[in-house]
Design an enzyme around this catalytic site. Structure first.
Site, mmCIF file in Angstrom:
data_model
loop_
_atom_site.group_PDB
_atom_site.id
_atom_site.type_symbol
_atom_site.label_atom_id
_atom_site.label_comp_id
_atom_site.label_asym_id
_atom_site.label_seq_id
_atom_site.Cartn_x
_atom_site.Cartn_y
_atom_site.Cartn_z
ATOM 1 N N CYS A 238 0.813 -1.213 0.000
ATOM 2 C CA CYS A 238 0.000 0.000 0.000
ATOM 3 C C CYS A 238 0.851 1.269 0.000
ATOM 4 O O CYS A 238 2.009 1.254 0.378
ATOM 5 C CB CYS A 238 -0.922 0.004 1.210
ATOM 6 S SG CYS A 238 -1.849 -1.527 1.415
ATOM 7 N N ARG B 280 1.440 1.337 -6.010
ATOM 8 C CA ARG B 280 1.590 0.437 -4.863
ATOM 9 C C ARG B 280 0.271 -0.198 -4.444
ATOM 10 O O ARG B 280 0.262 -1.141 -3.644
ATOM 11 C CB ARG B 280 2.171 1.205 -3.668
ATOM 12 C CG ARG B 280 3.554 1.758 -3.890
ATOM 13 C CD ARG B 280 4.065 2.429 -2.631
ATOM 14 N NE ARG B 280 4.280 1.455 -1.583
ATOM 15 C CZ ARG B 280 5.421 0.819 -1.342
ATOM 16 N NH1 ARG B 280 6.467 1.062 -2.102
ATOM 17 N NH2 ARG B 280 5.529 -0.037 -0.363
ATOM 18 N N TRP C 266 -3.734 -1.792 -1.361
ATOM 19 C CA TRP C 266 -3.703 -3.095 -2.026
ATOM 20 C C TRP C 266 -4.182 -4.092 -0.984
ATOM 21 O O TRP C 266 -3.547 -4.290 0.039
ATOM 22 C CB TRP C 266 -2.281 -3.435 -2.491
ATOM 23 C CG TRP C 266 -2.212 -4.661 -3.345
ATOM 24 C CD1 TRP C 266 -2.423 -4.763 -4.688
ATOM 25 C CD2 TRP C 266 -1.892 -5.988 -2.902
ATOM 26 N NE1 TRP C 266 -2.263 -6.060 -5.107
ATOM 27 C CE2 TRP C 266 -1.932 -6.831 -4.030
ATOM 28 C CE3 TRP C 266 -1.584 -6.554 -1.662
ATOM 29 C CZ2 TRP C 266 -1.676 -8.199 -3.959
ATOM 30 C CZ3 TRP C 266 -1.333 -7.909 -1.592
ATOM 31 C CH2 TRP C 266 -1.372 -8.719 -2.729
ATOM 32 N N ASN D 163 0.602 0.008 6.158
ATOM 33 C CA ASN D 163 1.051 -0.889 5.095
ATOM 34 C C ASN D 163 1.699 -2.087 5.765
ATOM 35 O O ASN D 163 2.578 -1.927 6.618
ATOM 36 C CB ASN D 163 2.063 -0.163 4.199
ATOM 37 C CG ASN D 163 2.707 -1.077 3.181
ATOM 38 O OD1 ASN D 163 2.170 -2.127 2.853
ATOM 39 N ND2 ASN D 163 3.870 -0.681 2.682
ATOM 40 N N GLY D 164 1.277 -3.298 5.400
ATOM 41 C CA GLY D 164 1.843 -4.502 6.003
ATOM 42 C C GLY D 164 0.756 -5.421 6.507
ATOM 43 O O GLY D 164 -0.414 -5.314 6.117
ATOM 44 N N GLU E 79 10.748 -14.335 -18.779
ATOM 45 C CA GLU E 79 10.407 -12.937 -18.530
ATOM 46 C C GLU E 79 9.409 -12.419 -19.560
ATOM 47 O O GLU E 79 8.494 -11.659 -19.220
ATOM 48 C CB GLU E 79 11.681 -12.090 -18.520
ATOM 49 C CG GLU E 79 11.469 -10.595 -18.361
ATOM 50 C CD GLU E 79 10.807 -10.195 -17.046
ATOM 51 O OE1 GLU E 79 10.386 -9.035 -16.941
ATOM 52 O OE2 GLU E 79 10.697 -11.053 -16.136
ATOM 53 N N LYS F 114 5.760 -10.863 -18.567
ATOM 54 C CA LYS F 114 5.293 -9.532 -18.943
ATOM 55 C C LYS F 114 3.907 -9.596 -19.567
ATOM 56 O O LYS F 114 3.034 -8.777 -19.262
ATOM 57 C CB LYS F 114 6.275 -8.875 -19.935
ATOM 58 C CG LYS F 114 7.560 -8.388 -19.314
ATOM 59 C CD LYS F 114 7.423 -7.102 -18.536
ATOM 60 C CE LYS F 114 7.340 -7.247 -17.059
ATOM 61 N NZ LYS F 114 8.215 -8.034 -16.292
ATOM 62 N N GLU G 140 1.088 -10.715 -16.903
ATOM 63 C CA GLU G 140 0.782 -9.834 -15.781
ATOM 64 C C GLU G 140 0.066 -8.558 -16.195
ATOM 65 O O GLU G 140 -0.651 -7.967 -15.381
ATOM 66 C CB GLU G 140 2.039 -9.507 -14.973
ATOM 67 C CG GLU G 140 3.099 -8.692 -15.646
ATOM 68 C CD GLU G 140 4.344 -8.510 -14.775
ATOM 69 O OE1 GLU G 140 4.268 -8.752 -13.564
ATOM 70 O OE2 GLU G 140 5.400 -8.137 -15.312
ATOM 71 N N HIS H 126 8.801 -32.389 -23.886
ATOM 72 C CA HIS H 126 8.579 -33.080 -22.616
ATOM 73 C C HIS H 126 7.287 -32.613 -21.940
ATOM 74 O O HIS H 126 7.177 -32.645 -20.717
ATOM 75 C CB HIS H 126 9.773 -32.870 -21.683
ATOM 76 C CG HIS H 126 11.027 -33.518 -22.179
ATOM 77 N ND1 HIS H 126 11.366 -34.828 -21.906
ATOM 78 C CD2 HIS H 126 12.015 -33.032 -22.973
ATOM 79 C CE1 HIS H 126 12.505 -35.118 -22.487
ATOM 80 N NE2 HIS H 126 12.927 -34.043 -23.140
ATOM 81 N N LYS I 13 3.529 -2.815 -6.915
ATOM 82 C CA LYS I 13 4.917 -2.640 -7.340
ATOM 83 C C LYS I 13 5.895 -3.293 -6.374
ATOM 84 O O LYS I 13 6.810 -3.988 -6.792
ATOM 85 C CB LYS I 13 5.219 -1.141 -7.467
ATOM 86 C CG LYS I 13 6.598 -0.841 -8.016
ATOM 87 C CD LYS I 13 6.736 -1.340 -9.431
ATOM 88 C CE LYS I 13 8.084 -1.027 -10.036
ATOM 89 N NZ LYS I 13 8.253 -1.676 -11.346
#
Length: 622
Positions: free
Chosen positions: A2, A27, A74, A100-101, A496, A500, A503, A519, A617
């Protein structure tokens, strides 16, 4: 996760709080709120959804005052809603908290306070803290306890006593309407920074919140508290002992945190990658043999020669950078390199010991699992090198040595230029480590330096492919399944590239080592699948050509990254021609078209590119 912003000064606080929240919305963006204390009265406004919803409410009903707290959320405890939005108040409506947390023992606290008569109005863990502070304040206040002079130490002590009962991770700030102009802040395992201005001061989860006003900052450490007023800021331990803090000057300017004419922060940051690479490489090559690495990191040649192995630990995109680093470090230094996600490393019995170097990679420097891994590695006697973009953040402070990237603030949630900076920093470290250990000759080292300094120019050339990649994105925007494949040093780039796309566009995308296609993943390939192959010039080029043909034979449409001047890739429907770059360094340029492809597909699908759903983030909680 947050975003927190606080202000105490002489200007109207709400516009400054909203500006800070806009810069921190990356955030968290499930809900937002602000609280203002004015002439002994607390006023609060909250809204579910994006910050724009809060701004609309405040436009209709403005809040006045020169001390305030704001928050963009968040969700961790409780669904996104107005009731669960911060700031949260106590029963009296006089104490407000933003946080935040995660408060791990909030249920125990909440049940105890409920038995004492407290009534709760949200599902959050944060509200329990507000009520706990109220309870402590009741115990401290006497019949004559009134007046600003008395109330400032009173609220400080109430917060301090409350936090000594709290378990978990938190960055929080408290405002009491009966202590005019005073904010109380505290931090453990979540970032909190103080911005020092002239006759005004700020607190925030991240520096961009106050960059438009001041670049003078104090980074709070775990277990510290702050008393913030317009005229200054004092710092204390949770035991109440006064401590001295030294401010730093943040080397970012205001424009670096703005879009600069680009449609999204992510697109701006993709186009900033040549500069990010250049800035991370600059000044780090000469002299090669002595001085540079030690000056940059504090890690001397003798210590470096004594290590028996490297452990590289990171999360998300930084983990993919770590995987590329393994392909560089192992052959160049001759030492074993173990790469692991921090969330796995911290919960197993590792072989890390006193003769090892643990390299941690984090853009924010606040990633909870990576920070925990640093502490665990140090307990086992290992030395820790941090590769980080954020000066003074928690991980660099906990590490023995630091190698900073110089990418500037990255506000798009999906990491782009920070990844390039991490790769550039890993290349710098690999080069110097190999020279220091005597496993790379002076001639080979200088050739590698020449190749590295050309990379920013190569990146600028790749960015000229943007229009071509947009046309590809238009053809593939409705596809729901993508398979990214690569080999050797470009296998992590397949991972990666897939990350991208998934997400920011919410499309199903997977990255695989191309040799593993038969496989299992080949069973998924049909006409509904797009295969993206990283097939630039390499020792495994012929193998990649076979993989493309195998995918094409099963109906897939194939997009291939190939090297300019090479022939057509068999089986590829579309080819993106890349500049000639040595195989070892090709990941640094090959990721860029995959970033652009993901960006354009997400934008064409109408997705919120900078703030994708469910993501934040900085992952500062487990």
């Amino acid at each position: 996760m947050c975003g927190i912003v606080g202000y105490s000064g002489k200007r109207q606080a709400v516009p400054l709080i909203l500006e800070g929240l806009r810069r921190l919305e990356y955030r968290g963006y499930d809900s937002a709120g602000v609280a203002v204390a004015d002439r002994g009265v607390l006023q609060r406004c909250r809204a579910a959804g994006k910050l724009a919803n809060l701004e609309a409410l405040l436009k209709k009903s403005p809040l006045n005052g020169v001390v305030a707290l704001g928050h963009t959320r968040w969700a961790t405890h409780g669904k996104p809603s107005q009731e669960n939005a911060h700031p949260h108040v106590d029963c009296t409506g006089e104490i407000v908290v933003v946080h935040n947390g995660i408060i791990e023992n909030y249920i125990e606290i909440k049940e105890r306070l409920a038995r004492a008569g407290h009534q709760f109005s949200s599902e959050t863990d944060t509200e329990a803290v507000a009520h706990l502070i109220e309870e402590k304040l009741k115990g401290l206040r006497g019949p004559t306890a009134s007046g600003a002079g008395f109330n400032e130490p009173l609220i400080f002590e109430a917060v301090r006593l409350a936090l000594n009962e709290v378990k978990g991770a938190y960055a929080l700030a408290v405002l009491w309407s009966k202590a005019p102009g005073v904010l109380i802040a505290a931090k453990t395992a979540s970032p909190l920074i103080i911005g020092l201005g002239e006759g005004e001061n700020f607190l925030a989860s991240d520096v961009p919140a106050f960059l438009s006003t001041t670049r003078k900052a104090v980074f709070m450490e775990d277990g510290e508290m702050a008393v913030l007023k317009a005229e200054g800021c004092r710092f204390f331990s949770l035991a109440g002992k006064k401590i001295e803090k030294v401010p730093v000057t943040v080397q970012w300017d205001r424009t670096m945190a703005e879009k600069g004419g680009y449609r999204h922060f992510m697109l701006k940051e993709i186009h900033e990658q040549p500069t990010a690479c250049e800035d991370t490489l600059r000044g780090r090559f000469f002299p090669l043999r002595d001085g540079v690495l030690e000056r940059e990191t504090g890690l001397d040649k003798t210590t470096l020669k004594g290590f028996r192995q490297f452990h590289v630990i990171a999360c998300g995109t930084a983990y993919h950078a770590a995987l590329v680093g393994k392909y560089w470090l192992e052959p160049m230094t001759g030492l074993p390199v173990h790469v692991e996600t921090a969330s796995e490393f911290r919960y197993r019995e590792s072989t890390v010991g006193p003769n090892d170097l643990v390299i941690t990679i984090s853009q924010s420097g606040e990633t909870a699992d990576t920070l925990a891994a640093v502490r665990q590695a140090k307990e086992k006697g290992a030395k820790v090198l941090s590769i980080c973009n954020t000066l003074g953040s928690a991980i660099p402070r906990a590490a023995d040595y630091n190698l900073y990237t110089h990418c500037g603030p990255e506000l798009g949630v999906a990491s782009t230029k920070a990844f390039i900076g991490q790769l550039a920093a890993l290349a710098v470290f690999s080069l110097h480590a190999a020279v220091a250990r005597g496993t790379l000759s002076e001639t080979d080292a200088r050739q590698l330096v020449d190749e590295l300094v050309r990379l920013p120019s190569d990146l600028r050339q790749v960015l000229k492919l943007d229009a071509q990649i947009l046309e590809l994105a238009k053809k593939f925007q409705k596809k729901e399944h993508f398979l990214f494949i690569g080999r050797h040093v470009n296998y992590p780039i397949a991972l990666e590239g897939a990350l991208k796309l998934k997400e920011i566009s919410y499309v199903h995308a997977e990255g695989y080592a191309a040799g593993e296609m038969k496989h299992g993943p080949i069973a998924l390939i049909d006409e509904n699948v797009c295969v993206v192959a990283i097939a630039t010039r390499s020792r495994t080029y012929d193998k990649m050509a076979s993989n493309c043909q195998e995918a094409k034979a099963r109906g897939a449409q194939v997009i291939a990254l190939v090297t300019e001047g090479d022939g057509s890739m068999p089986g590829a429907d579309f080819q993106i021609r890349m500049p000639v770059v040595p195989e070892l360094l090709s990941p640094i340029v090959n990721i860029v078209p995959l970033q652009l492809l993901a960006y354009h597909i997400a934008d064409l699908r109408g997705c919120d590119v900078d703030q994708p759903r469910n993501l934040a983030k900085s992952v500062t909680v487990e």
